[in-house]
Write a protein that holds these residues in place. Structure first.
Motif, mmCIF file in Angstrom:
data_model
loop_
_atom_site.group_PDB
_atom_site.id
_atom_site.type_symbol
_atom_site.label_atom_id
_atom_site.label_comp_id
_atom_site.label_asym_id
_atom_site.label_seq_id
_atom_site.Cartn_x
_atom_site.Cartn_y
_atom_site.Cartn_z
ATOM 1 N N ASP A 23 0.843 -0.954 0.187
ATOM 2 C CA ASP A 23 0.076 -0.098 -0.263
ATOM 3 C C ASP A 23 0.608 1.058 0.163
ATOM 4 O O ASP A 23 0.317 2.421 -0.167
ATOM 5 N N ASP A 24 2.059 1.262 0.245
ATOM 6 C CA ASP A 24 2.819 2.122 0.584
ATOM 7 C C ASP A 24 3.495 2.157 -0.840
ATOM 8 O O ASP A 24 4.326 3.193 -0.952
ATOM 9 N N LEU A 25 3.872 1.496 -2.094
ATOM 10 C CA LEU A 25 4.256 1.603 -3.154
ATOM 11 C C LEU A 25 3.666 3.003 -3.814
ATOM 12 O O LEU A 25 2.767 4.047 -3.893
ATOM 13 N N PRO A 26 4.950 3.906 -4.406
ATOM 14 C CA PRO A 26 4.402 5.402 -5.259
ATOM 15 C C PRO A 26 4.151 4.827 -6.435
ATOM 16 O O PRO A 26 3.508 3.444 -6.876
ATOM 17 N N THR A 27 2.750 5.375 -6.328
ATOM 18 C CA THR A 27 1.680 5.854 -8.040
ATOM 19 C C THR A 27 1.857 5.244 -8.937
ATOM 20 O O THR A 27 3.168 6.757 -9.732
ATOM 21 N N VAL A 28 1.356 4.339 -9.844
ATOM 22 C CA VAL A 28 2.149 4.900 -10.927
ATOM 23 C C VAL A 28 0.803 5.136 -12.060
ATOM 24 O O VAL A 28 -0.130 4.228 -11.841
ATOM 25 N N LEU A 29 1.024 6.187 -13.070
ATOM 26 C CA LEU A 29 -0.641 6.581 -13.899
ATOM 27 C C LEU A 29 -0.888 5.370 -14.527
ATOM 28 O O LEU A 29 -0.182 4.677 -15.135
ATOM 29 N N ASP A 30 -2.219 5.236 -14.466
ATOM 30 C CA ASP A 30 -2.791 4.240 -14.560
ATOM 31 C C ASP A 30 -2.915 3.014 -15.098
ATOM 32 O O ASP A 30 -2.534 1.792 -15.896
ATOM 33 N N THR A 31 -2.557 2.263 -13.299
ATOM 34 C CA THR A 31 -2.280 1.378 -13.181
ATOM 35 C C THR A 31 -2.370 0.871 -12.370
ATOM 36 O O THR A 31 -2.681 1.789 -11.099
ATOM 37 N N PRO A 32 -2.712 -0.264 -11.328
ATOM 38 C CA PRO A 32 -3.178 -0.614 -10.338
ATOM 39 C C PRO A 32 -2.869 -0.040 -8.875
ATOM 40 O O PRO A 32 -1.153 -0.443 -9.320
ATOM 41 N N GLN A 33 -2.799 0.018 -7.829
ATOM 42 C CA GLN A 33 -1.987 -0.015 -6.480
ATOM 43 C C GLN A 33 -1.128 -1.441 -6.565
ATOM 44 O O GLN A 33 -2.209 -2.448 -6.210
ATOM 45 N N GLY A 34 0.124 -1.629 -6.009
ATOM 46 C CA GLY A 34 0.295 -2.385 -6.053
ATOM 47 C C GLY A 34 1.630 -2.758 -7.335
ATOM 48 O O GLY A 34 2.794 -3.579 -7.180
ATOM 49 N N CYS A 35 1.568 -1.518 -8.598
ATOM 50 C CA CYS A 35 2.236 -2.140 -9.790
ATOM 51 C C CYS A 35 4.168 -1.516 -9.360
ATOM 52 O O CYS A 35 4.739 -0.455 -8.322
ATOM 53 N N LEU A 36 4.553 -2.345 -9.615
ATOM 54 C CA LEU A 36 6.487 -2.192 -9.880
ATOM 55 C C LEU A 36 7.302 -1.332 -10.887
ATOM 56 O O LEU A 36 8.442 -1.554 -10.487
ATOM 57 N N TRP A 37 6.591 -0.757 -11.854
ATOM 58 C CA TRP A 37 7.355 -0.489 -12.822
ATOM 59 C C TRP A 37 8.089 0.719 -12.193
ATOM 60 O O TRP A 37 8.158 1.616 -11.385
ATOM 61 N N GLY A 38 9.165 0.663 -12.888
ATOM 62 C CA GLY A 38 10.340 2.188 -12.527
ATOM 63 C C GLY A 38 10.748 1.551 -10.978
ATOM 64 O O GLY A 38 12.078 2.222 -10.984
ATOM 65 N N PHE A 39 10.726 0.487 -10.551
ATOM 66 C CA PHE A 39 11.332 0.165 -9.740
ATOM 67 C C PHE A 39 12.676 -0.760 -9.746
ATOM 68 O O PHE A 39 13.394 0.226 -8.270
ATOM 69 N N TYR A 40 13.319 -0.893 -10.341
ATOM 70 C CA TYR A 40 14.154 -1.816 -11.325
ATOM 71 C C TYR A 40 15.208 -0.927 -11.802
ATOM 72 O O TYR A 40 16.545 -1.428 -12.614
ATOM 73 N N ASP A 41 14.515 -0.123 -12.410
ATOM 74 C CA ASP A 41 15.122 1.451 -13.254
ATOM 75 C C ASP A 41 16.169 1.301 -12.841
ATOM 76 O O ASP A 41 16.280 1.955 -11.384
ATOM 77 N N ARG A 42 17.651 1.695 -13.317
ATOM 78 C CA ARG A 42 18.545 2.661 -13.132
ATOM 79 C C ARG A 42 19.708 3.446 -13.985
ATOM 80 O O ARG A 42 19.065 2.253 -15.390
ATOM 81 N N ASN A 43 19.773 3.798 -13.757
ATOM 82 C CA ASN A 43 20.468 5.325 -14.770
ATOM 83 C C ASN A 43 19.960 5.144 -15.872
ATOM 84 O O ASN A 43 20.759 5.337 -17.184
ATOM 85 N N ASN A 44 18.890 6.030 -15.976
ATOM 86 C CA ASN A 44 17.578 6.307 -16.864
ATOM 87 C C ASN A 44 17.837 5.127 -17.556
ATOM 88 O O ASN A 44 16.707 5.844 -18.618
ATOM 89 N N GLU A 45 17.594 4.430 -17.544
ATOM 90 C CA GLU A 45 17.139 3.032 -18.084
ATOM 91 C C GLU A 45 16.101 2.241 -18.065
ATOM 92 O O GLU A 45 16.149 1.393 -16.856
ATOM 93 N N LYS A 46 15.547 2.037 -18.766
ATOM 94 C CA LYS A 46 14.328 1.211 -18.162
ATOM 95 C C LYS A 46 14.274 -0.081 -18.116
ATOM 96 O O LYS A 46 14.520 -0.819 -19.588
ATOM 97 N N ASP A 47 13.883 -1.334 -17.303
ATOM 98 C CA ASP A 47 13.934 -2.284 -17.205
ATOM 99 C C ASP A 47 13.792 -3.655 -17.225
ATOM 100 O O ASP A 47 12.195 -2.908 -18.307
#
Length: 341
Positions: free
Chosen positions: A13-37
Motif C-alpha cells: 500500500d506504500d508503493l508509489p502510484t504509477v499512472l493508469d496502473t493499479p496500486q501495487g505496480c512495480l514499474w520503475g522499481f528496478y530501473d537504473r541510470n535512466n534505463e528502463k528495466d
C-alpha cells in the motif's frame, strides 16, 4: 539459507502510484541510470543470492523439470503441436544426421516472458511497454533473461543465467490427500487459496520462503495428462479456455505473493492461476505477475519426479538452473530446467 535481501521493497500500500496502473505496480522499481528495466524480478537473482543458494546442493542428485517437447498431444488455443524431422546426410556422401524442430513455445513446459500477456484495453506490458512497440521491437524479450544485465551493473560481476536459485516446492497432491483424503481433479477449475499455500508449506517440514526464491506448485495436472487416453486429452485440453487447477486470482493472493517477492512463479498447469480466468480480471494473476511486477510464469513443468525426490529426502528446497532459449525478442521459451539436491 541465510543471505541479506538485495532489495528493500515498500509495503504494497506504500508503493508509489504509477499512472493508469493499479496500486501495487512495480514499474520503475528496478530501473537504473535512466534505463528502463526489461527483466523484472530476475533482478533478485544477484550473484550473492546464487552463491548462497548453491549450498542447497548436498547430494548431487538431480531431476529434469521439462516435459518432453512432444508431450502435450493437443495444445490449447489451437497452438501448433510439436514436430520433429531427422535429416539424413547420406545423399551428401556423409554418414550422419541433422534434425529440425517446429514448435510453439507455449505448447509444453514453458517460461512466459514479459511480452506474452498484456493488460486489457490499455494494451500494455511490463514497465509500460505499449502493444505497438512490443509488436515491432525486441523490448522485454526472453533474451534479456538469458543474461541479467542488471546484476552485472549493480555488482560488477557477470550476469547470471536464469534461474540459479533455491526453490520451494508446494506439493499439493500430497497435501490435499493428507488433509481431505483425496486431491482435487487438476482438470477442473479448482482454486488454491492462500490458507492452503501456507498450510502446505508448514506441512513440508515448515518450509520457509525468502526473497528471490521461486514458488513451485504441483497440482497433478501433468500426471493426469500422462495417464489419460488420447480421447480424454482431446476433450479436456484442446481448444480455448479448458478448465485447470491453479492459484486463486484474488486480492489476498496478490498481497501474499507480493510480500514474498519471488523471482518467478511456477506450476505444472496451463496457466499457474485457476483457469479460465474470472470474468472480472482485476486480480488476474497473469496481469499481476507478468505485467505489474515483471515476474516470469512457468507453466506445464513436469514436477512428478521432483516431488518424489523431495519426499524421499524429506526436504522441499533445492538448487535449480534454467537456461531459456537465447532468442532475441522471444516471447516464451522451454525452461530447460534441472533441480539439483
Amino acid at each position: 539459507m541465510e543471505y541479506e535481501s538485495t532489495y528493500v521493497f515498500p509495503r504494497f500500500d506504500d508503493l508509489p502510484t504509477v499512472l493508469d496502473t493499479p496500486q501495487g505496480c512495480l514499474w520503475g522499481f528496478y530501473d537504473r541510470n535512466n534505463e528502463k528495466d526489461q527483466v523484472g524480478a530476475i533482478n533478485l537473482l544477484t550473484p550473492s543470492v546464487v552463491k548462497e543458494s548453491s549450498k542447497e546442493i548436498r547430494t548431487g542428485r538431480h531431476v529434469q523439470l521439462d516435459w518432453p517437447l512432444n508431450n502435450q498431444q493437443f495444445p490449447g488455443y489451437d497452438r501448433k503441436p510439436f514436430e520433429h524431422k531427422v535429416i539424413d546426410h547420406k545423399p551428401l556422401g556423409i554418414c550422419g544426421f541433422d534434425d529440425e524442430v517446429w514448435m510453439n513455445t507455449q505448447s509444453g513446459s514453458q517460461w512466459d516472458g514479459l511480452k506474452h500477456d498484456g493488460y486489457g484495453e490499455a494494451a500494455v506490458f511490463y514497465n509500460g511497454l505499449k502493444y505497438e512497440d512490443a509488436l515491432h521491437s525486441h523490448t522485454n524479450g526472453t533474451h534479456r533473461k538469458a543474461k541479467s544485465r542488471d546484476c552485472a551493473r549493480q555488482t560488477g560481476a557477470k550476469g547470471v543465467e536464469l534461474l540459479d536459485v533455491e526453490f520451494s516446492l508446494t506439493w499439493y497432491v500430497r497435501f490435499y490427500e493428507k488433509r481431505d483424503g483425496r486431491a482435487p481433479d487438476p482438470w477442473t477449475r479448482h482454486e488454491i487459496k492462500v490458507a492452503d499455500l501456507e498450510a502446505a508449506l508448514q506441512d513440508q517440514a515448515g518450509t520457509q520462503t525468502r526473497q528471490g526464491d521461486i514458488l513451485m506448485i504441483r497440482s497433478g495436472y501433468v500426471k493426469r495428462h500422462n495417464e489419460a487416453t488420447p480421447a480424454e486429452r482431446e476433450a479436456r485440453t484442446s481448444g480455448i479456455g479448458k478448465p485447470a487447477m491453479g492459484v486463486a486470482a484474488d486480492e489476498e493472493m496478490v498481497h501474499w505473493m507480493y510480500d514474498r517477492h519471488f523471482a518467478a512463479h511456477v506450476g505444472d498447469t496451463v496457466a499457474f492461476e485457476a483457469w479460465p480466468p474470472a470474468t472480472n480480471r482485476k486480480y488476474s494473476f497473469h496481469n499481476w505477475s507478468l505485467v505489474w511486477w515483471g515476474t516470469p510464469l512457468g507453466e506445464l513443468w513436469d514436477l512428478e519426479k521432483l516431488a518424489q525426490e523431495c519426499e524421499r529426502q524429506g526436504r522441499w528446497s533445492f538448487f535449480c538452473t534454467s537456461a531459456p532459449l537465447h532468442v532475441r525478442g522471444g516471447v516464451a521459451s522451454p525452461p530447460c530446467a534441472i533441480a539439483i539436491f
